[in-house]
Write an enzyme that holds these catalytic residues in place. Structure first.
Site, PDB file in Angstrom:
ATOM      1  N   VAL A  80       0.811  -1.229   0.000  1.00  0.00           N
ATOM      2  CA  VAL A  80       0.000   0.000   0.000  1.00  0.00           C
ATOM      3  C   VAL A  80       0.839   1.272   0.000  1.00  0.00           C
ATOM      4  O   VAL A  80       0.316   2.353  -0.271  1.00  0.00           O
ATOM      5  CB  VAL A  80      -1.000   0.071   1.182  1.00  0.00           C
ATOM      6  N   ASN A 106      -5.148   0.493   7.880  1.00  0.00           N
ATOM      7  CA  ASN A 106      -4.635  -0.102   9.124  1.00  0.00           C
ATOM      8  C   ASN A 106      -3.125  -0.321   9.136  1.00  0.00           C
ATOM      9  O   ASN A 106      -2.538  -0.520  10.193  1.00  0.00           O
ATOM     10  CB  ASN A 106      -5.371  -1.446   9.327  1.00  0.00           C
ATOM     11  N   SER A 159      -2.480   5.312  16.282  1.00  0.00           N
ATOM     12  CA  SER A 159      -1.893   4.839  17.540  1.00  0.00           C
ATOM     13  C   SER A 159      -2.162   5.829  18.656  1.00  0.00           C
ATOM     14  O   SER A 159      -2.261   7.041  18.415  1.00  0.00           O
ATOM     15  CB  SER A 159      -0.376   4.686  17.386  1.00  0.00           C
ATOM     16  N   TYR A 172       7.808   8.752  14.533  1.00  0.00           N
ATOM     17  CA  TYR A 172       6.648   7.847  14.500  1.00  0.00           C
ATOM     18  C   TYR A 172       5.448   8.516  15.181  1.00  0.00           C
ATOM     19  O   TYR A 172       4.355   8.554  14.626  1.00  0.00           O
ATOM     20  CB  TYR A 172       7.023   6.531  15.192  1.00  0.00           C
ATOM     21  N   LYS A 176       1.784   9.461  13.486  1.00  0.00           N
ATOM     22  CA  LYS A 176       0.505   8.919  13.957  1.00  0.00           C
ATOM     23  C   LYS A 176      -0.444  10.085  14.273  1.00  0.00           C
ATOM     24  O   LYS A 176      -1.638  10.007  14.002  1.00  0.00           O
ATOM     25  CB  LYS A 176       0.721   8.022  15.175  1.00  0.00           C
TER      26      LYS A 176
HETATM   27  N1  LIG Z   1      -0.510  -3.742  18.364  1.00  0.00           N
HETATM   28  C1  LIG Z   1      -0.487  -2.606  19.044  1.00  0.00           C
HETATM   29  O1  LIG Z   1      -0.499  -2.598  20.300  1.00  0.00           O
HETATM   30  C2  LIG Z   1      -0.483  -1.296  18.315  1.00  0.00           C
HETATM   31  C3  LIG Z   1      -0.221  -0.139  19.074  1.00  0.00           C
HETATM   32  C4  LIG Z   1      -0.246   1.080  18.439  1.00  0.00           C
HETATM   33  C5  LIG Z   1      -0.548   1.165  17.086  1.00  0.00           C
HETATM   34  N2  LIG Z   1      -0.785   0.034  16.371  1.00  0.00           N
HETATM   35  C6  LIG Z   1      -1.093   0.210  14.943  1.00  0.00           C
HETATM   36  O2  LIG Z   1      -2.120  -0.681  14.535  1.00  0.00           O
HETATM   37  C7  LIG Z   1      -1.933  -1.043  13.161  1.00  0.00           C
HETATM   38  C8  LIG Z   1      -1.898  -2.563  13.049  1.00  0.00           C
HETATM   39  O3  LIG Z   1      -0.858  -3.033  13.879  1.00  0.00           O
HETATM   40  P1  LIG Z   1      -0.611  -4.574  14.229  1.00  0.00           P
HETATM   41  O4  LIG Z   1      -0.009  -4.585  15.585  1.00  0.00           O
HETATM   42  O5  LIG Z   1      -1.824  -5.377  13.940  1.00  0.00           O
HETATM   43  O6  LIG Z   1       0.542  -4.882  13.174  1.00  0.00           O
HETATM   44  P2  LIG Z   1       0.974  -6.222  12.381  1.00  0.00           P
HETATM   45  O7  LIG Z   1       2.352  -5.969  11.903  1.00  0.00           O
HETATM   46  O8  LIG Z   1       0.737  -7.398  13.250  1.00  0.00           O
HETATM   47  O9  LIG Z   1      -0.021  -6.252  11.156  1.00  0.00           O
HETATM   48  C9  LIG Z   1       0.149  -5.352  10.076  1.00  0.00           C
HETATM   49  C10 LIG Z   1      -0.290  -6.006   8.783  1.00  0.00           C
HETATM   50  O10 LIG Z   1       0.009  -5.090   7.720  1.00  0.00           O
HETATM   51  C11 LIG Z   1       0.694  -5.766   6.676  1.00  0.00           C
HETATM   52  N3  LIG Z   1       1.566  -4.800   5.980  1.00  0.00           N
HETATM   53  C12 LIG Z   1       2.731  -4.264   6.425  1.00  0.00           C
HETATM   54  N4  LIG Z   1       3.246  -3.430   5.487  1.00  0.00           N
HETATM   55  C13 LIG Z   1       2.379  -3.438   4.447  1.00  0.00           C
HETATM   56  C14 LIG Z   1       2.350  -2.777   3.204  1.00  0.00           C
HETATM   57  N5  LIG Z   1       3.343  -1.945   2.838  1.00  0.00           N
HETATM   58  N6  LIG Z   1       1.324  -3.002   2.354  1.00  0.00           N
HETATM   59  C15 LIG Z   1       0.317  -3.852   2.712  1.00  0.00           C
HETATM   60  N7  LIG Z   1       0.293  -4.512   3.896  1.00  0.00           N
HETATM   61  C16 LIG Z   1       1.297  -4.301   4.757  1.00  0.00           C
HETATM   62  C17 LIG Z   1       1.484  -6.864   7.391  1.00  0.00           C
HETATM   63  O11 LIG Z   1       1.847  -7.924   6.505  1.00  0.00           O
HETATM   64  C18 LIG Z   1       0.489  -7.292   8.476  1.00  0.00           C
HETATM   65  O12 LIG Z   1      -0.398  -8.295   8.032  1.00  0.00           O
HETATM   66  C19 LIG Z   1      -0.626  -0.358  12.726  1.00  0.00           C
HETATM   67  O13 LIG Z   1      -0.935   0.859  12.097  1.00  0.00           O
HETATM   68  C20 LIG Z   1       0.094  -0.090  14.040  1.00  0.00           C
HETATM   69  O14 LIG Z   1       0.993   0.993  13.978  1.00  0.00           O
HETATM   70  C21 LIG Z   1      -0.751  -1.186  16.958  1.00  0.00           C
END
Ligand SMILES: NC(=O)c1ccc[n+]([C@@H]2O[C@H](COP(=O)([O-])OP(=O)(O)OC[C@H]3O[C@@H](n4cnc5c(N)ncnc54)[C@H](O)[C@@H]3O)[C@@H](O)[C@H]2O)c1
Length: 286
Positions: A80, A106, A159, A172, A176
């Site tokens: 993406v 996402n 986030s 970062y 966000k």
């Molecule tokens: N898990 C947490 O506690 C947390 C905290 C703060 C923010 N977030 C945010 O939530 C969102 C999801 O996080 P998560 O923890 O589920 O992450 P994750 O890495 O487990 O999942 C992210 C998904 O995005 C896909 N991806 C990565 N780069 C891509 C690209 N260039 N094109 C298409 N797909 C791509 C990955 O393959 C993966 O399936 C992110 O924006 C992250 O910054 C998560």
């Protein structure tokens, strides 16, 4: 001008499937992460889910699990962060369904953590690509069709670090915050076109990207100090809020960013000290 009253809109009990027949695109919707949980819950609520993920295995696993459970999903393997691939995704979805009702942006990543003093143009650019630019590219690719249909709900997953000071990686954190504010600005621009835009700010959620369990087993009794709700979050906790924002349940809500963080933002600065038996805001008390 029609102003529907609550009595004119379906009762909550009528919403068996909050997204029945809606076309929903979820970026980073591969299995295991927050996007995967969103894709699964949306499909359980009747959405026709279009998963976009760079990881072919995760994308296909997510779509296959949904399909095996009787839901409807297709997988698209793409990056993406490339605007041409965002356009390709929109073309594939719009030529198949003729519309996109829900878009969940996402994708995002905090890695690698680079202290600001050690960062530079290359690390800034990498952070901008993965945490901000694709929000513009993917949204832009679908927006024209939403405007034409005068219907759409966009949910941006950013986030809690965009909603408070994040000392580990200021670039970062600031990106966000930019995606949260993009949410607010776009909502103000597009509301009159029938398009709502809202965001969620996760924290403390167990995913492949952020592993709160491994290595922390011996400290699991500290969760009540760590998070006001006293526990770890799961991708499903995020998905439920995304479902509310994507569906007509939130028909009068736009431009808002909800921290889905177990209360960390609300309680910021204050933690529970089991030793003291009270809330403390001084490290020496912990
Ligand atoms: N898990 C947490 O506690 C947390 C905290 C703060 C923010 N977030 C945010 O939530 C969102 C999801 O996080 P998560 O923890 O589920 O992450 P994750 O890495 O487990 O999942 C992210 C998904 O995005 C896909 N991806 C990565 N780069 C891509 C690209 N260039 N094109 C298409 N797909 C791509 C990955 O393959 C993966 O399936 C992110 O924006 C992250 O910054 C998560």
């Amino acid at each position: 001008m029609i102003h529907p009253k609550p009595s004119d809109v379906p009762a909550i009990s009528d919403f068996n499937k909050l997204l029945d027949g809606r076309v929903a695109v979820v970026t980073g919707g591969g299995s295991q992460g927050i996007g995967g949980a969103i894709a699964t819950l949306f499909a359980q609520h009747g959405a026709l889910v279009e998963i976009a993920d760079i990881d072919a295995k995760r994308a296909q696993e997510s779509a296959a699990t949904i399909t095996a459970a009787g839901g409807k999903a297709r997988a698209h393997v793409l990056d993406v962060t490339r605007p041409d691939e965002a356009d390709r995704l929109a073309q594939a979805v719009l030529s198949h369904h003729g519309r996109c009702d829900v878009l969940v942006n996402n994708v995002g990543d905090y890695r690698p953590l680079v202290p600001f003093a050690k960062s530079g143009p290359a690390s800034w650019e990498a952070m901008i690509r993965i945490n901000l630019l694709h929000f513009y590219a993917v949204t832009h690719a679908f927006l024209g069709s939403m405007i034409e249909k005068r219907r759409g709900s966009i949910v941006n997953v950013h986030s809690v670090e965009g909603m408070r000071g994040y000392p580990c990686e200021p670039v970062y954190g600031s990106l966000k915050a930019a995606s949260a504010h993009f949410t607010t600005c776009l909502a103000a621009e597009q509301g009159r076109n029938g398009i709502r835009v809202n965001g969620i700010g996760p924290d403390l959620t167990q995913t492949p990207q952020v592993d709160y369990i491994s290595g922390f087993e011996e400290a699991s009794d500290l969760w009540p100090s760590w998070a006001p709700v006293g526990r770890l979050g799961w991708p499903e906790d995020q998905a439920r809020v995304a479902l509310f924002l994507a569906s007509d349940m939130s028909a009068f809500v736009t431009g808002h960013n909800i921290p889905v963080d177990g209360g960390t933002r609300a309680g910021s600065g204050w933690i529970w000290s089991p030793k003291e038996g009270r809330f403390v805001n001084r490290p020496r008390h912990i």
